[in-house]
Design a protein around this motif. Structure first.
Motif, mmCIF file in Angstrom:
data_model
loop_
_atom_site.group_PDB
_atom_site.id
_atom_site.type_symbol
_atom_site.label_atom_id
_atom_site.label_comp_id
_atom_site.label_asym_id
_atom_site.label_seq_id
_atom_site.Cartn_x
_atom_site.Cartn_y
_atom_site.Cartn_z
ATOM 1 N N TRP A 46 0.846 -1.185 0.000
ATOM 2 C CA TRP A 46 0.000 0.000 0.000
ATOM 3 C C TRP A 46 0.887 1.243 0.000
ATOM 4 O O TRP A 46 2.049 1.184 0.383
ATOM 5 C CB TRP A 46 -0.947 0.026 1.199
ATOM 6 N N LEU A 49 -2.124 3.902 4.418
ATOM 7 C CA LEU A 49 -2.887 3.010 5.281
ATOM 8 C C LEU A 49 -3.725 3.866 6.216
ATOM 9 O O LEU A 49 -3.185 4.631 7.021
ATOM 10 C CB LEU A 49 -1.954 2.112 6.087
ATOM 11 N N ARG A 155 5.447 6.577 2.442
ATOM 12 C CA ARG A 155 4.185 5.928 2.767
ATOM 13 C C ARG A 155 3.513 6.735 3.877
ATOM 14 O O ARG A 155 4.180 7.398 4.665
ATOM 15 C CB ARG A 155 4.406 4.491 3.240
ATOM 16 N N ARG A 229 -2.223 3.260 -4.094
ATOM 17 C CA ARG A 229 -3.028 2.240 -3.430
ATOM 18 C C ARG A 229 -3.229 2.625 -1.963
ATOM 19 O O ARG A 229 -2.280 2.693 -1.192
ATOM 20 C CB ARG A 229 -2.363 0.871 -3.524
ATOM 21 N N THR A 230 -4.485 2.870 -1.618
ATOM 22 C CA THR A 230 -4.852 3.213 -0.248
ATOM 23 C C THR A 230 -5.644 2.066 0.358
ATOM 24 O O THR A 230 -6.568 1.540 -0.272
ATOM 25 C CB THR A 230 -5.691 4.497 -0.207
ATOM 26 N N VAL A 231 -5.286 1.680 1.567
ATOM 27 C CA VAL A 231 -5.999 0.640 2.298
ATOM 28 C C VAL A 231 -6.639 1.257 3.530
ATOM 29 O O VAL A 231 -5.986 1.995 4.279
ATOM 30 C CB VAL A 231 -5.057 -0.507 2.712
ATOM 31 N N TRP A 268 -10.394 -4.526 5.395
ATOM 32 C CA TRP A 268 -9.208 -4.275 4.566
ATOM 33 C C TRP A 268 -9.741 -3.847 3.202
ATOM 34 O O TRP A 268 -9.932 -4.635 2.303
ATOM 35 C CB TRP A 268 -8.346 -5.534 4.462
ATOM 36 N N VAL A 270 -9.364 -1.914 -0.204
ATOM 37 C CA VAL A 270 -8.290 -1.489 -1.109
ATOM 38 C C VAL A 270 -8.866 -0.560 -2.170
ATOM 39 O O VAL A 270 -9.785 -0.925 -2.906
ATOM 40 C CB VAL A 270 -7.615 -2.704 -1.777
ATOM 41 N N GLU A 272 -7.735 1.947 -5.420
ATOM 42 C CA GLU A 272 -6.674 2.279 -6.373
ATOM 43 C C GLU A 272 -7.049 3.545 -7.129
ATOM 44 O O GLU A 272 -8.174 3.679 -7.633
ATOM 45 C CB GLU A 272 -6.492 1.142 -7.382
ATOM 46 N N ARG A 276 1.203 5.085 -8.554
ATOM 47 C CA ARG A 276 1.736 4.719 -7.246
ATOM 48 C C ARG A 276 2.824 5.702 -6.833
ATOM 49 O O ARG A 276 3.478 6.342 -7.658
ATOM 50 C CB ARG A 276 2.325 3.295 -7.294
#
Length: 316
Positions: A46, A49, A155, A229-231, A268, A270, A272, A276
């Motif tokens: 990711w 987060l 991150r 990508r974020t979770v 969880w 996800v 997009e 990235r």
């Protein structure tokens, strides 16, 4: 000394003793420092987060319409401190900026010894809402967006306080005094556990779910502003009067070292969007947004941490 105090309390209250027995089962008499079935979140893929404090998977599944692919994961801990120790301690996280509304990392800094590039403590004076005794989700989103702009090659971890107690804007009367110390010193969950608070379980469920609802629009605003990508996940869940295991008494809150599904099954999600991030390691920020008192002893800061934790219901 703390262990002795906990043992003394447990021996004077049968339900606390039963909780301790369940903890010994889940931790295999202390052989497990955390839930061994939990995900190592920093080994996952990711760019950002987003952590919702004390958010159960089932409640998130019913209440959230955030964009993305929802999956189920198990956390390494049933409390924030367990989650941090199991995921942060001993890791090189100089590629990561941690934006948090929860003071637990600061409270346990010496044992966790975090190695983030920067820690943004939103809960300090300018981010704290005295009227509600917490950090509001819109405040966290503002700080997180700023951190994302200032650190495009890092991150990003964003730790929201909700749906964790207190219940923002609920207008409840059963917890009056928790902000000014006028109560009995026990948090709402422990009062429910020990039978000293008689509130309908459905009412607690409603307040807990609405606390998540209060945060979700601001989480969505953040998620949609981030590339890559974020979770969206949680550090742990919460029990709302379900039967614990293996001793089946009604449990409330999120006791440490107990790994029932309600406490460790977390969302969880996800999402997009766009390119990235190109993530690089860098020397930690030496200040870490730490605020000491005038003589540098840190006593004033410790007092602020203790006060914040009490308002958030951590005082036991």
């Amino acid at each position: 000394m703390e262990t002795r105090a906990r043992l003394a309390r447990a021996l004077t209250n049968p339900v606390l003793f039963l909780r301790g027995c369940n903890r010994q089962f889940h931790r295999r008499l202390g052989l497990r420092p955390h839930n061994p079935d939990g995900i190592a979140v920093f080994e996952a893929d990711w760019d950002a987060l987003v952590v919702l404090d004390a958010c159960r998977y089932d409640v998130f599944e019913r209440r959230s319409d955030l964009p993305g692919r929802l999956e189920r994961r198990r956390s390494r801990g049933s409390t924030t401190v367990e989650f941090l120790r199991a995921n942060v301690a001993g890791r090189d996280l100089t590629d990561t900026v941690y934006v948090t509304a929860n003071p637990q990392l600061s409270q346990h800094r010496e044992s966790i010894r975090p190695d983030f590039h920067e820690v943004v403590d939103v809960w300090r004076e300018d981010g704290w809402d005295d009227d509600h005794g917490t950090v509001l989700p819109e405040t966290v989103t503002t700080y997180a967006k700023r951190a994302a702009e200032e650190h495009p090659n890092k991150r990003l971890v964003v730790h929201y306080m909700q749906p964790h107690y207190p219940f923002v804007g609920s207008g409840t009367t059963f917890d009056e005094g928790h902000l000014d110390g006028a109560g009995d010193g026990e948090n709402v969950w422990n009062r429910l556990l020990t039978g000293r608070l008689d509130v309908d379980r459905e009412e607690i469920w409603r307040l807990y779910a609405e606390n998540l609802d209060r945060a979700l629009p601001h989480v969505e605003s953040l998620v949609e502003s981030l590339d890559g990508r974020t979770v969206v996940t949680a550090d742990h869940g919460n029990m709302v009067g379900e039967r614990s295991f293996p001793i089946p008494f009604r449990e409330w809150g999120h006791p440490r070292g107990v790994y029932t599904d309600e406490l460790v099954e977390v969302p969880w999600l996800v999402h997009e969007s766009g390119p990235r991030r190109t993530v690089t390691h860098g020397a930690p920020d030496s200040q870490d947004n730490e605020a000491d008192d005038a003589d540098g002893s840190g006593e004033a800061d410790e007092s602020v941490v203790a006060e914040r934790l009490r308002d958030l219901g951590y005082a036991e």
